[in-house]
Design an enzyme around this catalytic site. Structure first.
Site, short mmCIF file in Angstrom:
data_model
loop_
_atom_site.label_atom_id
_atom_site.label_comp_id
_atom_site.label_asym_id
_atom_site.label_seq_id
_atom_site.Cartn_x
_atom_site.Cartn_y
_atom_site.Cartn_z
N ASP A 163 60.04 75.63 -38.73
CA ASP A 163 59.25 74.29 -39.03
C ASP A 163 60.06 73.74 -37.78
OD1 ASP A 163 58.36 74.75 -41.59
OD2 ASP A 163 60.19 74.30 -42.18
N LYS B 204 56.06 74.82 -33.89
CA LYS B 204 55.43 75.79 -33.96
C LYS B 204 54.56 75.97 -33.09
CE LYS B 204 57.49 78.98 -36.63
NZ LYS B 204 58.43 78.86 -37.66
N GLY C 204 53.98 77.69 -42.58
CA GLY C 204 52.76 75.79 -42.99
C GLY C 204 53.16 75.56 -41.41
N HIS C 205 51.87 75.86 -40.53
CA HIS C 205 52.08 75.22 -38.85
C HIS C 205 51.21 74.13 -39.36
CE1 HIS C 205 53.73 79.80 -37.80
NE2 HIS C 205 54.09 79.28 -38.88
N GLN D 195 58.25 81.31 -39.37
CA GLN D 195 59.74 81.33 -39.73
C GLN D 195 60.36 81.11 -38.60
OE1 GLN D 195 57.73 83.72 -41.67
NE2 GLN D 195 56.85 82.51 -42.52
P1 GDP Z 1 56.20 75.20 -38.00
O1 GDP Z 1 55.81 76.00 -38.84
O2 GDP Z 1 57.37 75.66 -36.96
O3 GDP Z 1 54.79 75.35 -37.04
O4 GDP Z 1 56.48 73.54 -38.08
P2 GDP Z 1 55.91 72.64 -39.18
O5 GDP Z 1 54.57 72.28 -39.00
O6 GDP Z 1 56.09 73.02 -40.72
O7 GDP Z 1 56.67 71.43 -39.27
C1 GDP Z 1 56.77 70.64 -38.03
C2 GDP Z 1 56.64 69.29 -38.14
O8 GDP Z 1 56.97 68.08 -37.38
C3 GDP Z 1 54.76 68.69 -37.96
O9 GDP Z 1 55.29 67.81 -39.84
C4 GDP Z 1 54.89 68.15 -36.69
O10 GDP Z 1 53.04 67.43 -36.91
C5 GDP Z 1 55.74 67.04 -36.36
N1 GDP Z 1 56.18 67.33 -35.13
C6 GDP Z 1 56.32 68.33 -34.22
N2 GDP Z 1 56.71 67.91 -32.78
C7 GDP Z 1 56.97 67.03 -33.53
C8 GDP Z 1 57.91 65.85 -32.19
O11 GDP Z 1 58.11 66.34 -31.13
N3 GDP Z 1 57.57 64.74 -32.77
C9 GDP Z 1 57.28 64.32 -34.20
N4 GDP Z 1 58.23 62.87 -35.09
N5 GDP Z 1 56.70 65.09 -35.10
C10 GDP Z 1 56.66 66.69 -34.44
P1 IMO Z 2 56.82 78.29 -40.83
O1 IMO Z 2 56.38 79.36 -40.21
C1 IMO Z 2 61.31 77.59 -42.92
C2 IMO Z 2 62.44 80.57 -46.20
C3 IMO Z 2 62.12 79.57 -47.89
C4 IMO Z 2 63.19 80.43 -48.08
C5 IMO Z 2 63.69 81.91 -47.95
C6 IMO Z 2 62.61 83.36 -47.96
O2 IMO Z 2 56.40 77.37 -41.04
O3 IMO Z 2 58.73 77.83 -40.07
P2 IMO Z 2 60.04 83.38 -48.36
O4 IMO Z 2 58.94 83.18 -49.06
O5 IMO Z 2 59.56 83.81 -47.37
O6 IMO Z 2 60.39 85.29 -49.54
O7 IMO Z 2 61.15 82.93 -48.74
O8 IMO Z 2 62.51 81.97 -46.41
N1 IMO Z 2 60.79 80.27 -45.81
C7 IMO Z 2 60.66 79.77 -44.83
N2 IMO Z 2 61.16 78.12 -44.41
N3 IMO Z 2 59.51 77.74 -42.53
C8 IMO Z 2 59.14 78.62 -42.48
O9 IMO Z 2 57.45 78.88 -42.50
C9 IMO Z 2 59.34 79.58 -44.05
N4 IMO Z 2 59.10 80.86 -44.77
C10 IMO Z 2 59.34 80.83 -45.63
O10 IMO Z 2 61.97 77.91 -48.16
O11 IMO Z 2 64.32 80.40 -48.01
MG MG Z 3 56.32 75.73 -40.60
#
Ligand code: GDP
Ligand code: IMO
Ligand code: MG
Length: 423
Positions: free
Chosen positions: A13, A16, A40-41, A223
């Site tokens: 999270d 990415k 979840g991207h 991840q």
């Molecule tokens: P990922 O799994 O690495 O793709 O990240 P996620 O999408 O799960 O979580 C990142 C969250 O931060 C999302 O809600 C993005 O919209 C938000 N986000 C990404 N870059 C920035 C930033 O520079 N500032 C803020 N405030 N939010 C951001």
């Molecule tokens: P992105 O790509 C954050 C965590 C789960 C749990 C552990 C194992 O959005 O960064 P699993 O279901 O993979 O067997 O769970 O990994 N986890 C993540 N945490 N971002 C993710 O993906 C994750 N995918 C799995 O919360 O601790």
């Molecule tokens: Mg994510």
């Protein structure tokens, strides 16, 4: 030609999806190489927000090929739903390809994931996403998995699925758990197989042809390094190699092609699920970060645990990934803080550690050693180049990069595509 691997450098999270979307401006092919719909991207373009779980974040560029590589575990029902969701919103998926060698998450894997988590005692739980990731990778290693290519022959697929589902039903029944209605599950799987058929390809060949033709290729890690099954905070990890090495095994491209490794890193730290978190802030400080950063899981909606930037863990992560460029996200979330902290070492039972220990039991005992810097106390979300950042923010970023031993390539100051600048 460029071949770049982008990975999360913390516990996932990091942002990415957003950075991939920005980088795909110049990219011909985006490849996911591990994980599944545990990811979840988030990608925000204009006033539209999309959350992708299996489909690579290059799908919004009409000419970019998007590959779901052999290293993933793919839930066919979830993939169909995600594709249909994008199509409904006017995003074409014609450039999507699913590796014929990718393993499939079957309904029994999801039940098994939930059952295993339920059986673990407090303190031992992983806090998985319950998407069946661990059990599907277990079957892959145990050589009883079902691969995407089996979707192309429904009669054979039905026999293999039924045989495996009956095996799992015996396990569920013995444990006093609910069993699967195999016929009902089959009907859903058959429909998904028919839907996905046109997208199943020998992607190993496609990827290698693109590399030989000198195309620009970007690997999208899911991840983060600290969730890597080998290099993460085992056993509180996911079941795949999230680090850059996984890009080769998960796609079939030789390491000889890879030039750059981008590490996406938040300006602080979060973790969702269980396991050690050395710089976690409990109480109002953590709550304030969660609120400012809107830190709720993009897949499960769970509140993310929040804490200060951990330079010890992130330096380790840069090392095992070979990260030469950093994309630092969410700087804006720290805008209102009078001071900001960087964890530069660990104190464990009175002993100072400069490197991250391998044993998760030690990580639970960490007392972080912090370096405190003054906050910049002004908004950065409109900043569009390095020179326009407040001096104190620059100082924080420079120190962070120095501590993790990598160069800053990108800074992100908001969720939108436009709130990003390269250095
Ligand atoms: P990922 O799994 O690495 O793709 O990240 P996620 O999408 O799960 O979580 C990142 C969250 O931060 C999302 O809600 C993005 O919209 C938000 N986000 C990404 N870059 C920035 C930033 O520079 N500032 C803020 N405030 N939010 C951001
Ligand atoms: P992105 O790509 C954050 C965590 C789960 C749990 C552990 C194992 O959005 O960064 P699993 O279901 O993979 O067997 O769970 O990994 N986890 C993540 N945490 N971002 C993710 O993906 C994750 N995918 C799995 O919360 O601790
Ligand atoms: Mg994510």
């Amino acid at each position: 030609m460029s071949v770049t691997v982008l990975v999360g450098a913390q516990w996932g999270d990091e942002g990415k999806g957003k950075i991939i979307d920005v980088l795909t401006r110049d990219v011909d092919m985006v490849i996911r190489f591990q994980g599944g719909n545990n990811a979840g991207h988030t990608v925000e373009i204009g006033d539209q927000k999309y959350v992708l779980h299996l489909i690579p974040s290059g799908i919004f560029r009409p000419d970019t090929i998007n590959i779901i590589g052999n290293g993933l575990v793919v839930d066919p029902l979830a993939l169909q739903e995600e594709m249909e969701g994008l199509i409904k919103r006017g995003i074409a998926v014609k450039n999507l390809q699913l590796s014929d060698k990718a393993h499939l998450i079957m309904p029994y894997h999801k039940l098994m994931d939930a059952m295993k988590e339920g059986q673990l005692a407090e303190g031992k739980k992983i806090g998985t996403t319950k998407r069946g990731i661990g059990p599907a990778y277990t079957d892959k290693a145990d050589r009883c998995g079902i691969r995407a290519l089996e979707l192309l022959d429904l009669a054979e697929f039905r026999v293999h699925f039924t045989e495996q589902a009956e095996k799992y039903n015996r396990i569920f029944a013995a444990a006093g758990q609910e069993t699967l209605d195999i016929d009902a599950e089959w009907l859903q799987l058959k429909a998904a197989a028919e839907y996905l058929k046109p997208y199943i390809k020998d992607t190993v060949l496609e990827v290698n042809q693109a590399a030989r033709a000198g195309k620009n290729i970007l690997f999208e890690g899911a991840q983060g390094a600290l969730l890597d099954v080998d290099h993460g905070t085992y056993p509180f990890v996911t079941s795949s190699n999230t680090t850059s090495g996984g890009a080769c095994t998960g796609s079939g491209l030789s390491p000889r092609y890879i030039q750059d490794v981008y590490g996406v890193i938040k300006a602080y730290t979060t973790r969702v699920g269980e396991g050690p978190f050395q710089t976690e802030l409990h109480g109002p400080e953590g709550e304030a970060l969660r609120k400012a950063g809107n830190e709720y899981g993009a897949t499960t909606g769970r509140p993310r645990r929040c804490g200060w930037f951990d330079a010890v863990a992130s330096r380790y992560s840069c090392m095992v990934n070979g990260i030469n460029k950093l994309a630092i996200t969410k700087l804006d979330v720290l805008d209102r803080l009078p001071e900001v902290k960087l964890c530069v070492a660990y104190d464990i039972d009175g002993k100072r550690y400069e490197e991250m220990p391998s044993d998760s039991r030690l990580l639970y005992k960490v007392k972080p050693v912090y370096e405190t810097l003054p906050g910049w106390m002004c908004s950065t979300d409109h900043v569009s180049c390095w020179d326009d950042l407040p001096e104190k923010a620059k100082k924080y970023l420079r120190r962070l990069a120095e501590l993790v031993d990598a160069e800053i390539g990108i800074v992100s100051v908001g969720p939108n595509r436009s709130q990003t600048f390269e250095l």
